[in-house]
Design an enzyme around this catalytic site. Sequence first.
Site, PDB file in Angstrom:
ATOM      1  NE  ARG A  62      -4.167  -1.575   0.083  1.00 46.61           N
ATOM      2  CZ  ARG A  62      -5.311  -1.640   0.766  1.00 46.61           C
ATOM      3  NH1 ARG A  62      -5.586  -0.738   1.651  1.00 46.61           N
ATOM      4  NH2 ARG A  62      -6.148  -2.594   0.528  1.00 46.61           N
TER       5      ARG A  62
ATOM      6  NE  ARG B 150      -7.898   5.508   2.412  1.00 48.55           N
ATOM      7  CZ  ARG B 150      -8.841   4.654   2.787  1.00 48.55           C
ATOM      8  NH1 ARG B 150     -10.108   4.987   2.687  1.00 48.55           N
ATOM      9  NH2 ARG B 150      -8.517   3.478   3.291  1.00 48.55           N
TER      10      ARG B 150
ATOM     11  NE  ARG C 230      -9.980   7.231  -3.628  1.00 47.66           N
ATOM     12  CZ  ARG C 230     -11.271   7.373  -3.500  1.00 47.66           C
ATOM     13  NH1 ARG C 230     -11.963   8.020  -4.413  1.00 47.66           N
ATOM     14  NH2 ARG C 230     -11.902   6.864  -2.468  1.00 47.66           N
TER      15      ARG C 230
ATOM     16  CG  ASP D 278      -8.925  -3.314  -4.584  1.00 48.21           C
ATOM     17  OD1 ASP D 278      -8.408  -2.652  -3.674  1.00 48.21           O
ATOM     18  OD2 ASP D 278      -9.703  -4.261  -4.367  1.00 48.21           O
TER      19      ASP D 278
ATOM     20  CE1 TYR E  82     -12.873  -7.869   1.428  1.00 47.12           C
ATOM     21  CE2 TYR E  82     -10.944  -9.150   0.840  1.00 47.12           C
ATOM     22  CZ  TYR E  82     -11.518  -8.105   1.525  1.00 47.12           C
ATOM     23  OH  TYR E  82     -10.745  -7.301   2.307  1.00 47.12           O
TER      24      TYR E  82
HETATM   25  O1  CP3 Z   1       0.221   0.536  -3.253  1.00 46.52           O
HETATM   26  C1  CP3 Z   1      -0.267  -0.616  -3.301  1.00 46.52           C
HETATM   27  O2  CP3 Z   1      -0.039  -1.494  -2.428  1.00 46.52           O
HETATM   28  C2  CP3 Z   1      -1.057  -0.996  -4.538  1.00 46.52           C
HETATM   29  C3  CP3 Z   1      -2.436  -0.829  -4.467  1.00 46.52           C
HETATM   30  C4  CP3 Z   1      -3.370  -1.782  -3.750  1.00 46.52           C
HETATM   31  C5  CP3 Z   1      -4.689  -1.400  -3.431  1.00 46.52           C
HETATM   32  N1  CP3 Z   1      -5.336  -2.474  -2.945  1.00 46.52           N
HETATM   33  C6  CP3 Z   1      -5.271  -0.056  -3.633  1.00 46.52           C
HETATM   34  C7  CP3 Z   1      -6.327   0.355  -2.700  1.00 46.52           C
HETATM   35  C8  CP3 Z   1      -3.223  -3.109  -3.376  1.00 46.52           C
HETATM   36  C9  CP3 Z   1      -2.000  -4.021  -3.433  1.00 46.52           C
HETATM   37  C10 CP3 Z   1      -4.483  -3.543  -2.880  1.00 46.52           C
HETATM   38  C11 CP3 Z   1      -4.758  -4.908  -2.424  1.00 46.52           C
HETATM   39  C12 CP3 Z   1      -5.954  -5.176  -1.642  1.00 46.52           C
HETATM   40  N2  CP3 Z   1      -7.219  -4.701  -1.836  1.00 46.52           N
HETATM   41  C13 CP3 Z   1      -6.002  -6.092  -0.576  1.00 46.52           C
HETATM   42  C14 CP3 Z   1      -4.849  -6.930  -0.113  1.00 46.52           C
HETATM   43  C15 CP3 Z   1      -3.851  -6.142   0.588  1.00 46.52           C
HETATM   44  C16 CP3 Z   1      -4.009  -6.068   2.055  1.00 46.52           C
HETATM   45  O3  CP3 Z   1      -3.854  -4.941   2.545  1.00 46.52           O
HETATM   46  O4  CP3 Z   1      -4.159  -7.107   2.679  1.00 46.52           O
HETATM   47  C17 CP3 Z   1      -7.314  -6.114  -0.085  1.00 46.52           C
HETATM   48  C18 CP3 Z   1      -7.792  -6.926   1.080  1.00 46.52           C
HETATM   49  C19 CP3 Z   1      -8.074  -5.251  -0.904  1.00 46.52           C
HETATM   50  C20 CP3 Z   1      -9.540  -4.952  -0.810  1.00 46.52           C
HETATM   51  C21 CP3 Z   1      -9.697  -3.579  -0.372  1.00 46.52           C
HETATM   52  N3  CP3 Z   1      -9.510  -2.485  -1.202  1.00 46.52           N
HETATM   53  C22 CP3 Z   1      -9.972  -3.104   0.939  1.00 46.52           C
HETATM   54  C23 CP3 Z   1     -10.226  -3.969   2.156  1.00 46.52           C
HETATM   55  C24 CP3 Z   1      -9.942  -1.707   0.886  1.00 46.52           C
HETATM   56  C25 CP3 Z   1     -10.078  -0.767   2.032  1.00 46.52           C
HETATM   57  C26 CP3 Z   1     -11.289   0.025   2.064  1.00 46.52           C
HETATM   58  C27 CP3 Z   1     -11.038   1.315   2.803  1.00 46.52           C
HETATM   59  O5  CP3 Z   1     -11.869   2.201   2.590  1.00 46.52           O
HETATM   60  O6  CP3 Z   1     -10.062   1.433   3.534  1.00 46.52           O
HETATM   61  C28 CP3 Z   1      -9.652  -1.345  -0.452  1.00 46.52           C
HETATM   62  C29 CP3 Z   1      -9.545   0.021  -0.982  1.00 46.52           C
HETATM   63  C30 CP3 Z   1      -8.226   0.387  -1.513  1.00 46.52           C
HETATM   64  N4  CP3 Z   1      -7.471  -0.323  -2.409  1.00 46.52           N
HETATM   65  C31 CP3 Z   1      -7.543   1.577  -1.232  1.00 46.52           C
HETATM   66  C32 CP3 Z   1      -6.351   1.563  -1.971  1.00 46.52           C
HETATM   67  C33 CP3 Z   1      -5.294   2.626  -2.032  1.00 46.52           C
HETATM   68  C34 CP3 Z   1      -8.096   2.638  -0.286  1.00 46.52           C
HETATM   69  C35 CP3 Z   1      -8.040   3.997  -0.761  1.00 46.52           C
HETATM   70  C36 CP3 Z   1      -9.163   4.607  -1.521  1.00 46.52           C
HETATM   71  O7  CP3 Z   1     -10.352   4.469  -1.210  1.00 46.52           O
HETATM   72  O8  CP3 Z   1      -8.770   5.382  -2.400  1.00 46.52           O
END
Ligand code: CP3
Length: 353
Positions: free
Chosen positions: A26, A30, A39, A75, A151
């Site tokens: 990540r 944010r 965003r 994602d 999921y």
């Molecule tokens: O920089 C990086 O690591 C690359 C981008 C990346 C994202 N998601 C962007 C993202 C990666 C590698 C992921 C993987 C991902 N997505 C996982 C596995 C990684 C982990 O942390 O275990 C999971 C479980 C997801 C599913 C997912 N996507 C969740 C649970 C969330 C969080 C929701 C929240 O509001 O916090 C996301 C959203 C997400 N994916 C964001 C980002 C940067 C949050 C930011 C946003 O809303 O812009």
Amino acid sequence: MSAPNSIFVRACKGLPTDSTPVWFMRQAGRYMSEYREVRKHHSLVEICKKPELAAEVTITAAEALQVDAAIIFADLLLPLEVMGLPFHFSAGEGPVIEKPLRTASDVKVLTTNGAPELGYVSEAIAACVKHWGSKLPMIGFCGAPFTLASYMIEGGGSRNYVEVKKFMYNQPEVWDELLGKLNIILAAYIADQVKAGADVIQVFDSWVGCLSVEDYRKYVLPRTKELISALKKTGVPIIYFGTDSTTLLPSMNETEADVIGLDWRVPLDVGWAMMKDRPAVQGNLDPVLLYAEWPEIKQRAKAILDLAAARPGHIFNLGHGILPTTPVQNVKNLAKFVQEYSAQLRGAVAGTR
Ligand code: CP3
């Protein structure tokens, strides 16, 4: 592959390097003002689907942090949509799957030939490769079958994983069919990422730690092994990452992934030793330590590097992703410290030989 001789790719193969490569899960997100700015104008899924934007976000983060690898901005859940299971992100709640899987017929109708529709991810990788050439290795990624299935069945995040475990216990054949279907699309999706220039692939099994060793071995390991061996055919190193996974490490090691991710709950050397003869590991600073004062962060990062003792095959990372309110300067300082101290440590180790 775009950067086969980089220290990151070498470390993934267990080869010696002049310093310990560092990147962060990540790393684009944010906590960075540049990302929040993008965003303001685009949703998360929009960024993922526009290769020029996804590449920009990927590049900005990696260059700001001066890390040794970049992970493509995408994602985990994107493949669900092309299998016929739409989802959206709701503010504060995270991902929401519109019609979670419950029955055999829900699984039967899922399609497995949709990887080409995810071509925007490969295009974003290609754009990053075009930008960096061989200067910075690119990480592609996908979810592991268990975490994606959780999921699809829970419909979102979960505390106790009741629905997914119920599905697994009560409909084991349908469960296995679901994991098999995921593997088909994931293998094609990752092959495209590698063709576009990804140097390494990370498989995220973020929620696997909710399983007992017995359940992991019975319901999850065979299909995870199948996926990892399919991904290895692309010829690039595979990182297999889980959290809360200490008890599972010996079983995860059986997947023969090139690198296994360790979370912060296990000391690096103890986790490494639990996986006999393992060439490479990744980890494992607690992401919450990035909220501490710098001397504490530095001391704890140093402790991890001291446990690795300049042994080839360590990739420095956090035990899980960077949290949304993390101070950016701490992340920058950490990357720099890991690069400098690990190089010094190699000098010191060589001097004592
Ligand atoms: O920089 C990086 O690591 C690359 C981008 C990346 C994202 N998601 C962007 C993202 C990666 C590698 C992921 C993987 C991902 N997505 C996982 C596995 C990684 C982990 O942390 O275990 C999971 C479980 C997801 C599913 C997912 N996507 C969740 C649970 C969330 C969080 C929701 C929240 O509001 O916090 C996301 C959203 C997400 N994916 C964001 C980002 C940067 C949050 C930011 C946003 O809303 O812009």
